[in-house]
Design an enzyme around this catalytic site. Structure first.
Site, PDB file in Angstrom:
ATOM      1  N   ARG A   8       0.925  -1.351  -0.055  1.00  0.00           N
ATOM      2  CA  ARG A   8      -0.174  -0.091  -0.144  1.00  0.00           C
ATOM      3  C   ARG A   8       0.857   1.276   0.005  1.00  0.00           C
ATOM      4  NH1 ARG A   8      -2.285   2.069   4.360  1.00  0.00           N
ATOM      5  NH2 ARG A   8      -2.297   0.235   5.498  1.00  0.00           N
ATOM      6  N   ASP A  61      -6.103  17.276 -15.957  1.00  0.00           N
ATOM      7  CA  ASP A  61      -6.346  15.933 -16.191  1.00  0.00           C
ATOM      8  C   ASP A  61      -5.914  15.942 -17.799  1.00  0.00           C
ATOM      9  OD1 ASP A  61      -7.559  13.485 -17.281  1.00  0.00           O
ATOM     10  OD2 ASP A  61      -9.289  13.590 -15.699  1.00  0.00           O
TER      11      ASP A  61
HETATM   12  C1  LIG Z   1     -11.833   7.622 -17.594  1.00  0.00           C
HETATM   13  C2  LIG Z   1     -11.481   9.029 -17.084  1.00  0.00           C
HETATM   14  C3  LIG Z   1     -11.125   9.450 -15.953  1.00  0.00           C
HETATM   15  C4  LIG Z   1     -11.464   8.277 -14.650  1.00  0.00           C
HETATM   16  O1  LIG Z   1     -10.759   7.236 -14.856  1.00  0.00           O
HETATM   17  P1  LIG Z   1     -10.660   5.808 -14.218  1.00  0.00           P
HETATM   18  O2  LIG Z   1      -9.608   4.896 -14.548  1.00  0.00           O
HETATM   19  O3  LIG Z   1     -11.945   5.241 -14.963  1.00  0.00           O
HETATM   20  O4  LIG Z   1     -11.059   6.059 -12.842  1.00  0.00           O
HETATM   21  C5  LIG Z   1     -10.873  10.521 -15.563  1.00  0.00           C
HETATM   22  N1  LIG Z   1     -10.674  11.478 -16.671  1.00  0.00           N
HETATM   23  C6  LIG Z   1     -10.802  11.348 -17.841  1.00  0.00           C
HETATM   24  C7  LIG Z   1     -10.581  12.308 -18.700  1.00  0.00           C
HETATM   25  C8  LIG Z   1     -11.189   9.992 -18.170  1.00  0.00           C
HETATM   26  O5  LIG Z   1     -11.286   9.751 -19.688  1.00  0.00           O
END
Ligand SMILES: *Cc1c(COP(=O)(O)O)cnc(C)c1O
Length: 419
Positions: free
Chosen positions: A81, A204
């Site tokens: 972890r 992101d």
């Molecule tokens: C899929 C996605 C997420 C979330 O990711 P997971 O691995 O499904 O938890 C976050 N941001 C974007 C832009 C995504 O496409």
């Protein structure tokens, strides 16, 4: 860039991180494709493929060493972890490609995003986030944050300086952006986010991948990926990652160890395996998306094709400046609305109806009939989704076959009379 106070007390890591990684920019002279092949091998012995350390715990050699590992950041040989050698290889590789001092992997993209938001923000803090976001991120900000007394303002990220205008000096602690963004591939100017002083800035960058853009080079503090998508790239790993300065990622680590959304070694191994071919895959998917976008733009039953590489994309100039490749994702509207969308996705024979992106198989989603079926037309519209909106994740099939498949599905829509 931001100034912040790291927490102290019993939860804070007190020892410096283990120094297994070669450090950021070790291969900075090389092309990103080459670095994606070479990165994350520091702990790989003579094996070419990643070694899977499928163990929860490790034998502690001495009491003194045990004490050091229990308090260090990211000890890869204490308890999984806290850290794990396979996971550390993946983290080092992402740090290398993003030009970051440090990265931390998570059990999913949402594991990473929830750690960033809940690990770095506290009661009374304020977040400025964009309205065009992945649905999970949006729900986290709308439902969990208010419960913890964290206030969130959503802004239209396509408006210049929208983030800066919503910042409350001394109160706003985080700015959260996604670019290219769900669902319509809107872009945010990374220079604009990077220039924001005070709050921690987070991007992101899932749709771009580490080979498409490096937000940290623009002055952004943290970059987040759902590595479930193009990075792992084969629909077989649920994985997330955050990269940034050692100071910020180490602060986050103290929360992440308690949150427990750590990446599994198996998924991290698949993440590393995926990185090796990321360069060729994103290039192929971008080229395929270009062919498909050109076909769709000329089709009478299709409106508003969105792909950053199209001259018609409202932010095409920014896309050219900011993105090394335009990516395999594109969105369009069927003029026949909801019924047309249902007929279209069911008539496809090569592209498949599934939620995710960045893998070898071309996938489509029709949000109005599936993921967003409970929303009213007004709510759909606020999310940038129309009744006939279709999102495509271009796969690795031959583009001509995917285009032909879409063409015959559009013929089926016409035959059903949904124009
Ligand atoms: C899929 C996605 C997420 C979330 O990711 P997971 O691995 O499904 O938890 C976050 N941001 C974007 C832009 C995504 O496409």
């Amino acid at each position: 860039m931001t100034a912040f106070d790291a927490p102290d007390g019993p939860l804070a890591a007190t020892e410096p991180a283990d120094a297994a990684a070669p450090g950021p920019g070790a291969d900075a002279r090389l092309h990103p494709d080459t670095r994606a092949i070479r990165a994350g091998r520091a702990d790989n012995d003579t094996a070419l493929a990643p070694i899977l350390w499928a163990t929860t715990t490790f034998v502690t050699p001495t009491v003194e060493e045990g004490r050091r590992m229990a308090t260090a950041v990211g000890s890869p040989r204490f308890y999984s972890r806290y850290g794990n050698p396979t996971v550390a290889g993946f983290e080092d590789a992402i740090a290398e490609l993003e030009g970051a001092e440090r990265a931390r992997a998570f059990a999913s993209g949402m594991g990473a995003i929830s750690a960033v938001v809940l690990g770095l923000c506290s009661q009374g803090d304020h977040i400025v986030a964009q309205r065009q976001l992945y649905a999970g991120t949006q729900l986290l900000l709308q439902t969990a944050c208010p419960r913890f007394g964290i206030d969130v303002t959503f802004v239209d990220a396509t408006e210049p300086d929208a983030f800066a205008a919503a910042i409350r000096p001394g109160v706003t602690t985080m700015v959260l952006a996604e670019t290219p963004a769900n669902p319509r591939l809107d872009l945010v100017d990374l220079d604009e986010i990077g220039a924001i002083a005070g709050p921690i800035t987070v991007v992101d960058s899932t749709f771009a991948t580490p080979l498409g853009q490096q937000p940290l080079a623009h002055g952004v503090d943290l970059v987040v990926h759902s590595a479930t998508k193009a990075i792992a790239g084969h629909n077989d790993a649920t994985l997330g990652v955050v990269a940034g300065s050692a100071e910020l990622v180490d602060w986050l680590y103290s929360f992440a160890v308690l949150q427990g959304a750590n990446a599994s070694p198996f998924d991290a191994m698949n993440g590393l395996r995926g990185l090796r071919t990321l360069g060729v895959r994103v290039r192929q998917q971008s080229e395929g998306a270009a062919e498909l976008a050109a076909f769709l733009e000329s089709h009478p039953l299709v409106a508003d094709v969105r792909w950053p590489g199209l001259a018609s994309h409202p932010q095409h100039e920014l896309a050219r400046r900011q993105l090394a490749h335009f990516g395999g994702l594109l969105t369009f509207d069927l003029t026949g609305g909801l019924e047309a969308g249902c007929v279209f996705v069911e008539a496809l024979q090569i592209a498949q109806l599934a939620t995710s992106l960045g893998g070898p198989e071309t996938l489509v989603t029709h949000p109005a009939s599936t993921t967003h079926v409970n929303l009213t037309p007004d709510e759909l519209c606020a999310n940038g989704i129309g009744p006939g909106t279709v999102r495509v994740s271009m796969g690795l099939e031959h583009p001509a076959d995917v285009v032909a498949d879409m063409a015959q599905a559009l013929d089926a829509v016409a035959a059903a009379g949904h124009r």
